[in-house]
Every structure is written in structure tokens, then in C-alpha cells.
Design an enzyme around this catalytic site. Structure first.
Site, PDB file in Angstrom:
ATOM      1  N   ARG A  87       4.999   1.512  -1.876  1.00 23.78           N
ATOM      2  CA  ARG A  87       6.452   1.699  -1.793  1.00 23.78           C
ATOM      3  C   ARG A  87       7.118   0.545  -1.063  1.00 23.78           C
ATOM      4  O   ARG A  87       8.283   0.634  -0.686  1.00 23.78           O
ATOM      5  CB  ARG A  87       6.774   3.010  -1.082  1.00 23.78           C
ATOM      6  CG  ARG A  87       6.112   3.121   0.280  1.00 23.78           C
ATOM      7  CD  ARG A  87       6.451   4.423   0.927  1.00 23.78           C
ATOM      8  NE  ARG A  87       5.624   4.623   2.107  1.00 23.78           N
ATOM      9  CZ  ARG A  87       5.830   5.571   3.002  1.00 23.78           C
ATOM     10  NH1 ARG A  87       6.835   6.394   2.849  1.00 23.78           N
ATOM     11  NH2 ARG A  87       5.031   5.711   4.036  1.00 23.78           N
ATOM     12  N   LYS A 103      10.650  -1.483   2.628  1.00 29.54           N
ATOM     13  CA  LYS A 103       9.791  -0.302   2.584  1.00 29.54           C
ATOM     14  C   LYS A 103      10.623   0.884   2.114  1.00 29.54           C
ATOM     15  O   LYS A 103      11.637   1.242   2.721  1.00 29.54           O
ATOM     16  CB  LYS A 103       9.202  -0.007   3.959  1.00 29.54           C
ATOM     17  CG  LYS A 103       8.266   1.198   3.969  1.00 29.54           C
ATOM     18  CD  LYS A 103       7.631   1.383   5.329  1.00 29.54           C
ATOM     19  CE  LYS A 103       6.713   2.600   5.373  1.00 29.54           C
ATOM     20  NZ  LYS A 103       6.089   2.757   6.704  1.00 29.54           N
ATOM     21  N   ASP A 115       6.178   8.542  -5.213  1.00 26.28           N
ATOM     22  CA  ASP A 115       7.511   8.199  -5.713  1.00 26.28           C
ATOM     23  C   ASP A 115       7.990   6.839  -5.234  1.00 26.28           C
ATOM     24  O   ASP A 115       9.055   6.361  -5.645  1.00 26.28           O
ATOM     25  CB  ASP A 115       8.525   9.280  -5.335  1.00 26.28           C
ATOM     26  CG  ASP A 115       8.627   9.515  -3.837  1.00 26.28           C
ATOM     27  OD1 ASP A 115       8.228   8.629  -3.050  1.00 26.28           O
ATOM     28  OD2 ASP A 115       9.110  10.599  -3.442  1.00 26.28           O
ATOM     29  N   ARG A 166      11.533  -4.803   6.746  1.00 27.00           N
ATOM     30  CA  ARG A 166      10.533  -5.190   7.747  1.00 27.00           C
ATOM     31  C   ARG A 166      10.304  -6.704   7.691  1.00 27.00           C
ATOM     32  O   ARG A 166      10.393  -7.321   6.627  1.00 27.00           O
ATOM     33  CB  ARG A 166       9.211  -4.465   7.497  1.00 27.00           C
ATOM     34  CG  ARG A 166       9.360  -2.970   7.375  1.00 27.00           C
ATOM     35  CD  ARG A 166       8.049  -2.240   7.506  1.00 27.00           C
ATOM     36  NE  ARG A 166       7.094  -2.537   6.452  1.00 27.00           N
ATOM     37  CZ  ARG A 166       5.927  -1.902   6.328  1.00 27.00           C
ATOM     38  NH1 ARG A 166       5.586  -0.972   7.204  1.00 27.00           N
ATOM     39  NH2 ARG A 166       5.098  -2.204   5.340  1.00 27.00           N
ATOM     40  N   ARG A 173      -3.501  -7.519   5.553  1.00 22.63           N
ATOM     41  CA  ARG A 173      -4.228  -6.465   6.283  1.00 22.63           C
ATOM     42  C   ARG A 173      -5.730  -6.655   6.120  1.00 22.63           C
ATOM     43  O   ARG A 173      -6.188  -7.373   5.230  1.00 22.63           O
ATOM     44  CB  ARG A 173      -3.849  -5.098   5.708  1.00 22.63           C
ATOM     45  CG  ARG A 173      -2.352  -4.851   5.636  1.00 22.63           C
ATOM     46  CD  ARG A 173      -1.984  -4.016   4.399  1.00 22.63           C
ATOM     47  NE  ARG A 173      -0.525  -3.912   4.267  1.00 22.63           N
ATOM     48  CZ  ARG A 173       0.211  -2.983   4.865  1.00 22.63           C
ATOM     49  NH1 ARG A 173      -0.383  -2.052   5.596  1.00 22.63           N
ATOM     50  NH2 ARG A 173       1.512  -2.962   4.720  1.00 22.63           N
ATOM     51  N   ASP A 243      -6.361  -0.269   6.162  1.00 27.22           N
ATOM     52  CA  ASP A 243      -5.226  -0.831   5.435  1.00 27.22           C
ATOM     53  C   ASP A 243      -3.967  -0.867   6.288  1.00 27.22           C
ATOM     54  O   ASP A 243      -2.945  -1.407   5.850  1.00 27.22           O
ATOM     55  CB  ASP A 243      -4.975  -0.056   4.139  1.00 27.22           C
ATOM     56  CG  ASP A 243      -4.780   1.434   4.367  1.00 27.22           C
ATOM     57  OD1 ASP A 243      -5.745   2.083   4.822  1.00 27.22           O
ATOM     58  OD2 ASP A 243      -3.680   1.949   4.113  1.00 27.22           O
TER      59      ASP A 243
END
Length: 476
Positions: A87, A103, A115, A166, A173, A243
Site C-alpha cells: 500500500r 503510504k 485494499d 514518508r 529493508r 520486512d
């Protein structure tokens, strides 16, 4: 805004290019002037409709190259396979080296039946905590703004949508490396490692016998320092999956999190964490476990298992040294001395035994050292005898120290304000009614958490009884 798109240069194996999905009737929820200055954004433009639409995903920024990246990960200790930005959509990387990500921007190929949206409550918590952690001096991703929409989003109940913008030097990651290792795509794994080394860890290439082992060690030591800071300030992450672990040692992915109220080492802040895997006291060990997963992912590049393990060998020592340094600062101990460890262990056991409010204890102790009145500290304990014994040890240990200098250090180390769950909840409830003033107030306090901020003592008070009923889960 000028862009350079460093991550995008890695190629199509690493991401999918796509645009954010629009949201209707967008409105502002919160903005960080500090992050706007960091990005070189004009303050007036940040209040414009063009900015509102851009950071909701409704209108592109000139030169942006939106994409969602693919990664894998271990979730609650179990390999979850391919994951990815389900997302989150990265708009791109600025010429100054800041990646900007939305985000809650809609479905991506990695949404896994989700979604692709974020809800207002979790977006407010992430926005505020990103800036709160920065105010505390703890490495973190940042948050530029939140926008909201009346579009319905179904979680445990129907809520409204929001988008957090963000910002970080990189959102790579541990799970990015795990994905390519699991897929046996060694060329892509090496390309990613080479990119990270060139951009963020150039010292690992210069003079290192094995740059990939050097990278693992550097990431390990950054992670150890981050864990020491979390533990010292009383921060619980809640979902320390691989993650959610930053290759740069940043706090990232603020889902369930909490700053401790009562000091309970076994406290877990995530209602979904039924086994207590991510309890406060387990965070340093879980971080090391995650680093072992990263080591496994890098093994095709490092070459030898012993070399990978050797790269992690410094983790315990770095964590211990950094944690001790942080706790000495909290106690105003100007230099390391014999007896420090016993004093630190003693105070932590004391706080745990009596379940004393962690933030308030340290702030009151800081003030007491400055003025000489320790009665407010004693008042935190129903059974004062234990507190008296420790305070006597503290007094004897610091007899010949400059108490004014000690207090100055302590007041710059022990915050008056942290983002307690009930403060976030109050801001969320007000925002759900269209009142965003509480977010602005909290942001102002949390950006400078060590200042007194006269007139705002209620934000530094004990949590109300109802705060204990707040349940934060992975649903957002």
C-alpha cells in the site's frame, strides 16, 4: 523538486512502476514544517491545493517516477514468502537523496488481496511517532504530512482513508535481500548489495576484504545502536518482522507501537502478538535473530557461514556499550565508573518490581538532582523502602559529582513528553470529528520533547485509567 531516482535504476526486477490510486474530497490532516524544510519545500506551496492533491496521490509531481518495490520477510518468526509495498508507493528520490513515499496510496501488485489503503487512526500515529522519535534523537523515517478522505476503508469496522507521506534516505529493508536470496536470483541480490554499499556504506568497499561481510557488520552495529536507544527510552515497536527492519538502522513501519507507561519488561504493545515475541525486553534478541536472517540472505555473496557469523559478532558488545552509555546519560553519570552497572541494574529492577511510570520517574529524577528535593521521586513508590535504598546508593555513587552538570545532562536525555497511547488516541478521536488541533499541539510538543512547554503539563501527566484498555493491533 529535482529527482535522481537511484533505486529505480536497479531495474524492473526490483519494483513495479504504477501511479497511486486517487481518493475523493482530499483534505489536510497534519503537516510537518521541519520535514518540509528538510526537503527544501516552500512553506506556502505545502499549504496549496496542488500539494494536497500530490500527497494524496491524486496528481503527479513533475519528474516523479512512482513505483512499488518487491521484498520478502519473516513475519512473527515464520517465512512469509514474497511481500512488497502493498500500500506504499514511492514517488521517487530527490536530488538531495531523500526517498518520498505515499503510504495508503492504493493497491499494488504486492497487496496480497489487501485494499492498499491506510486508515486515519494509524496514519496519525505514524505521522506523530515518526517526528517524536526524531525529536528524541532516535534514527527514524520521517513524515511530511497526512491527508485524509471520506472514502470508506473496512477494518474491524468501517473507517476513513488517509495517506501519510514518508521520507527517508532509503526504504530498503532486510526483506529486500531475503526476497532475492529465496528466489535464487544472485545477480539481483548482488546488484542490490552493491547499490546499498555504494550509496550508504562506501566504507565497506574501501579496503574491506569482503565488502558484503563488511556491509552485514555495519548494518548489525547500526541495528544494535538503535535497539539500545529503543530500550533506554522505553519504546516498543510491536512488529519487528524482517520486512520492517531498515538496512540503515532506522525505526520504520509504525504499526502497533507504544512508549511504556508502567515499566513492565515483558510488556507487549501489539494486541496481535499473542506469544509475546515482540515484547519490550525481547527486542534486542529479536533484532539479532533478524540479523541472522539477513546474514543468511547475504550468504551467497559473503561465501562462508563463518564469515557471516563473524560479521555479527560485534552486535552484543555494541548493544551493551550503547545501552550502558544511554543509561549513564539518563542517570547523569558524566563518565564510566566502577559500580555503574550495579546502579543501572538496581534501578531497572526497582522500576519493574513496582511498575513505576517509566517516563515520569526519569524526568522527576532529573529535576530532583538539580534542586535536591527527591520527595517527588519517592512519591512514585507505594513501598518507599526499596526506593530509599536505591536513592541512597545513587547519592553515594554521585557524591563528588557536579549535580548541576548532572541535571543538565539528564534533562536533555530524559524527555518530559513522549507519544503515549492515550495522547495519540485523544488526537485520533478529535480528528475523526474534524478537529486537527490536537495533532498540531502534539507535534509541537514532540518535536522538542525535552523542553518544559509551560501550560502543557497535562500532556506529561500519568495516563488515565482508560488508557490500559487501548488495544493496538496489526490492523491499519
Amino acid at each position: 523538486m529535482a529527482w535522481q531516482h537511484g533505486f529505480a535504476a536497479l531495474g524492473a526486477d526490483f519494483f513495479t512502476e504504477l501511479r497511486p490510486s486517487p481518493l475523493p474530497a482530499a483534505h489536510w490532516v497534519g503537516r510537518s514544517s521541519a520535514v518540509a524544510r528538510l526537503l527544501g519545500l516552500d512553506a506556502a506551496w505545502l499549504h496549496s491545493d496542488a500539494a494536497l492533491q500530490a500527497f494524496t496521490g491524486n496528481g503527479p509531481l513533475a519528474g516523479a517516477r512512482p513505483l512499488a518495490s518487491v521484498y520478502g520477510g519473516h513475519q512473527f518468526g515464520v517465512w512469509a514468502g514474497q511481500l512488497g509495498d502493498g500500500r506504499a508507493i514511492m514517488l521517487g528520490e530527490t536530488a538531495a537523496g531523500w526517498e518520498i513515499q505515499l503510504k495508503g496510496a492504493g493497491r499494488t501488485p504486492y497487496s496480497r488481496m489487501g485494499d492498499g489503503r491506510a486508515v486515519l487512526r494509524s496514519s496519525i500515529r505514524e505521522f506523530l511517532c515518526s517526528e517524536a522519535m526524531h525529536g528524541l534523537g532516535i534514527p527514524t523515517t520521517r513524515a511530511l504530512c497526512i491527508t485524509g478522505s471520506p472514502a470508506p476503508v473496512r477494518r474491524e469496522e468501517t473507517e476513513t482513508a488517509a495517506v501519510v507521506t514518508r521520507v527517508a534516505p532509503s526504504f530498503v529493508r532486510f526483506g529486500h535481500f531475503e526476497h532475492f536470496c529465496a528466489q535464487r536470483q544472485t545477480p539481483q541480490l548482488q546488484a542490490l548489495a552493491d547499490y546499498v554499499i555504494a550509496r550508504y556504506y562506501p566504507q565497506c568497499r574501501a579496503g574491506a576484504a569482503n565488502p558484503y561481510a563488511a556491509l552485514l557488520q555495519a548494518v548489525s552495529e547500526r541495528t544494535a545502536r538503535l535497539m539500545a536507544q529503543w530500550q533506554a527510552v522505553g519504546f516498543c515497536h510491536g512488529v519487528m518482522n524482517t520486512d520492517n527492519m531498515s538496512i540503515l538502522g532506522l525505526t520504520m513501519d509504525y504499526g502497533p507501537f507504544q512508549f511504556l507507561d508502567a515499566f513492565i519488561p515483558e510488556h507487549r504493545c501489539n494486541h496481535s502478538d499473542t506469544q509475546g515475541r515482540y515484547a519490550y525486553q525481547r527486542q534486542p534478541d529479536v533484532a539479532y535473530w533478524n540479523l541472522l536472517c539477513l546474514a543468511q540472505a547475504l550468504l551467497p555473496l559473503i561465501g562462508e557461514r563463518d564469515g557471516a557469523l563473524a560479521a555479527l559478532a560485534s552486535y552484543p558488545g555494541v548493544f551493551s556499550a550503547e545501552f550502558m552509555a544511554g543509561m549513564r546519560a539518563k542517570l547523569g553519570l558524566l563518565q564510566a565508573r566502577d559500580g555503574d552497572a550495579a546502579l543501572i541494574d538496581g534501578v531497572l529492577m526497582l522500576l519493574a518490581r513496582h511498575r513505576v511510570d517509566y517516563t515520569i520517574f526519569w524526568r522527576r529524577l532529573s529535576q530532583a538532582v538539580g534542586c535536591g528535593d527527591f520527595e517527588p521521586v519517592r512519591a512514585l513508590f507505594a513501598q518507599r523502602a526499596d526506593a530509599e535504598r536505591w536513592l541512597l546508593l545513587f547519592s553515594e555513587h554521585t557524591t563528588h559529582m557536579d549535580h548541576a552538570q548532572m541535571a543538565g545532562m539528564m534533562l536533555k536525555t530524559n524527555p518530559k513528553f513522549v507519544l503515549r497511547n492515550h495522547l495519540g488516541e485523544q488526537a485520533i478521536r478529535a480528528a475523526q470529528q474534524g478537529d486537527f488541533g490536537a495533532i498540531e499541539t502534539l507535534l509541537r510538543l514532540l518535536e522538542r520533547p525535552f523542553d518544559e512547554h509551560p501550560g502543557h503539563d497535562a500532556y506529561a501527566a500519568f495516563p488515565p485509567d482508560w488508557a490500559a484498555t487501548i488495544a493496538i493491533s496489526c490492523s491499519s
